[in-house]
Design an enzyme around this catalytic site. Structure first.
Site, PDB file in Angstrom:
ATOM      1  N   ASP A 171       0.835  -1.203   0.000  1.00 43.83           N
ATOM      2  CA  ASP A 171       0.000   0.000   0.000  1.00 43.83           C
ATOM      3  C   ASP A 171       0.870   1.252   0.000  1.00 43.83           C
ATOM      4  O   ASP A 171       0.639   2.194  -0.768  1.00 43.83           O
ATOM      5  CB  ASP A 171      -0.905  -0.026   1.236  1.00 43.83           C
ATOM      6  CG  ASP A 171      -2.022   1.002   1.181  1.00 43.83           C
ATOM      7  OD1 ASP A 171      -2.415   1.417   0.076  1.00 43.83           O
ATOM      8  OD2 ASP A 171      -2.505   1.393   2.253  1.00 43.83           O
ATOM      9  N   HIS A 254      -4.495   3.132  -6.947  1.00 44.68           N
ATOM     10  CA  HIS A 254      -5.635   2.788  -6.092  1.00 44.68           C
ATOM     11  C   HIS A 254      -6.919   2.583  -6.899  1.00 44.68           C
ATOM     12  O   HIS A 254      -7.779   1.786  -6.514  1.00 44.68           O
ATOM     13  CB  HIS A 254      -5.832   3.847  -5.008  1.00 44.68           C
ATOM     14  CG  HIS A 254      -5.042   3.567  -3.766  1.00 44.68           C
ATOM     15  ND1 HIS A 254      -3.698   3.840  -3.670  1.00 44.68           N
ATOM     16  CD2 HIS A 254      -5.403   3.002  -2.575  1.00 44.68           C
ATOM     17  CE1 HIS A 254      -3.262   3.470  -2.465  1.00 44.68           C
ATOM     18  NE2 HIS A 254      -4.274   2.957  -1.796  1.00 44.68           N
ATOM     19  N   HIS A 257      -6.659  -0.890  -8.067  1.00 49.94           N
ATOM     20  CA  HIS A 257      -7.037  -1.761  -6.947  1.00 49.94           C
ATOM     21  C   HIS A 257      -8.546  -1.912  -6.878  1.00 49.94           C
ATOM     22  O   HIS A 257      -9.083  -3.014  -6.728  1.00 49.94           O
ATOM     23  CB  HIS A 257      -6.530  -1.197  -5.615  1.00 49.94           C
ATOM     24  CG  HIS A 257      -7.257  -1.731  -4.426  1.00 49.94           C
ATOM     25  ND1 HIS A 257      -8.457  -1.194  -3.987  1.00 49.94           N
ATOM     26  CD2 HIS A 257      -7.001  -2.784  -3.608  1.00 49.94           C
ATOM     27  CE1 HIS A 257      -8.896  -1.897  -2.949  1.00 49.94           C
ATOM     28  NE2 HIS A 257      -8.026  -2.858  -2.690  1.00 49.94           N
ATOM     29  N   HIS A 271      -5.580  -5.536   0.710  1.00 48.59           N
ATOM     30  CA  HIS A 271      -5.606  -4.260  -0.020  1.00 48.59           C
ATOM     31  C   HIS A 271      -4.245  -3.938  -0.641  1.00 48.59           C
ATOM     32  O   HIS A 271      -4.139  -3.683  -1.842  1.00 48.59           O
ATOM     33  CB  HIS A 271      -6.039  -3.152   0.959  1.00 48.59           C
ATOM     34  CG  HIS A 271      -5.947  -1.769   0.419  1.00 48.59           C
ATOM     35  ND1 HIS A 271      -6.947  -1.187  -0.329  1.00 48.59           N
ATOM     36  CD2 HIS A 271      -4.970  -0.825   0.532  1.00 48.59           C
ATOM     37  CE1 HIS A 271      -6.598   0.041  -0.660  1.00 48.59           C
ATOM     38  NE2 HIS A 271      -5.401   0.287  -0.148  1.00 48.59           N
TER      39      HIS A 271
END
Length: 361
Positions: A171, A254, A257, A271
């Site tokens: 992340d 992101h 993602h 995540h």
């Protein structure tokens, strides 16, 4: 547009810090609503209760259901409202913390977040990621202020499974690259303005720390010990990444993602594991230098982050499904539109396939 940097009111990091949690909560409220899942309650529940009792704080500990969804937020709000709670404390992983932040926002009470893992940069942010009850991305919930207090007990975090720390590295890995892209585009950050030089410096420091200490921290946690490298990575995964992304901006990584949540094969991933591949895809999307891509690949492989779709559980490439991922990544309002050039699903699809091929071992 104004330059803006935002952050929690207080960040505390140290060993056995959770044993002093009552003293840290006391200035914020006298009736604490404490949210944790069953595992975390078993791990630290008695310590937290004793610390609150010693500080003269009433508390109600409630079990978190596992998903930061609208239904779970509403369920917990009813319980804590009936208790008359004047401060909410989330203890555990990112979804627990986001749920606590949402409760604090709707009840207009102070928020304390206590991560037991360093797997995301969620703790410091004025943001919650809301999912459907089935685990698919639903929306971002933005708050007018950051948590009042973030407490990081490095001893507890170092004792968590190594995969969680590695997911946090994944992340945090995106922070610098998304900040760089957002800075070039001049789009507003999550803080609502242009990035400050301080925020951009924190994003770069985050990346530099991952390169310097990521592998060393992984080795230490594999042996269930803490070290300077572990403490540095906890700070990078949480504080540096949190302030870096929020006040320097999100971009493609992101958003990709979020698109990957459409793939059932990837639902088992954390995540940060998906964000790591999103970062590689962003780098292909922006045609980053191969030397830089290799640097990121080396870091990912050294700590065990996925570098291709097969690593992520995809058995065979279904091009129709990959296009669905690309389309979801480019949905209206997604952070991919903070890139310094227009992005289409076809571009994301091509970048994903290229990232997959380059990332194959």
């Amino acid at each position: 547009m104004d330059q803006i940097i935002i952050s929690p009111s207080k960040y505390v990091q140290g060993e056995d810090t959770i044993a002093k949690i009552g003293d840290y909560i006391k200035p914020l409220g006298q009736k604490a609503a404490i949210l944790a899942d069953s595992f975390v309650t078993g791990l630290v529940g008695d310590t937290v209760k004793k610390s609150c009792a010693d500080a003269g704080i009433e508390q109600r500990m409630e079990e978190f259901g596992g998903e930061c969804s609208r239904a779970e937020i509403d369920r917990l709000m009813e319980i804590f409202k009936a208790e008359g709670s004047d401060v909410v404390v989330g203890i555990g992983g990112g979804k627990t913390l986001d749920t606590a932040k949402a409760i604090g926002f709707y009840h207009k009470i102070p928020v304390v977040v206590v991560p037991t893992i360093a797997s995301t940069d969620a703790p410091t942010s004025a943001l919650a990621v809301i999912y459907t009850p089935e685990g698919e991305f639903s929306e971002y919930l933005l708050f007018p202020s950051n948590p009042n207090l973030v407490i990081m007990d490095t001893k507890i975090i170092a004792g968590a499974p190594v995969r969680l720390l590695v997911a946090g590295i994944g992340d945090a890995l995106s922070t610098y690259f998304e900040a760089r892209a957002n800075g070039l585009s001049g789009k507003a950050t999550m803080a609502g303005g242009l990035p400050t030089k301080a925020a951009q410096a924190l994003a770069k420091l985050c990346y530099d720390t991952l390169l310097a200490d990521g592998y060393k921290a992984k080795v230490a946690v594999e042996n269930r010990v803490s070290s300077t490298a572990v403490k540095n990575i906890i700070e990078a995964n949480t504080l540096l990444s949190g302030l870096g992304f929020e006040s320097s901006g999100l971009a493609a990584a992101h958003a990709i993602h979020n698109g990957l949540t459409k793939l059932e094969e990837c639902h088992h991933l954390y995540h940060g594991e998906k964000v790591a591949f999103g970062t590689l895809t962003q780098m292909l999307l922006e045609n980053a230098p191969m030397e830089e891509i290799q640097e990121v690949l080396t870091l990912c492989r050294s700590v065990g982050l996925p570098t291709n779709l097969f690593d992520m559980g995809v058995k065979e490439l279904d091009h129709a499904k990959l296009m669905e991922v690309a389309e979801a990544s480019c949905a209206e309002g997604e952070t991919i539109h903070n890139m310094p050039f227009p992005v289409t699903p076809e571009m994301v699809y091509a970048a994903m396939l290229s990232a997959h091929q380059i990332g194959l071992k």
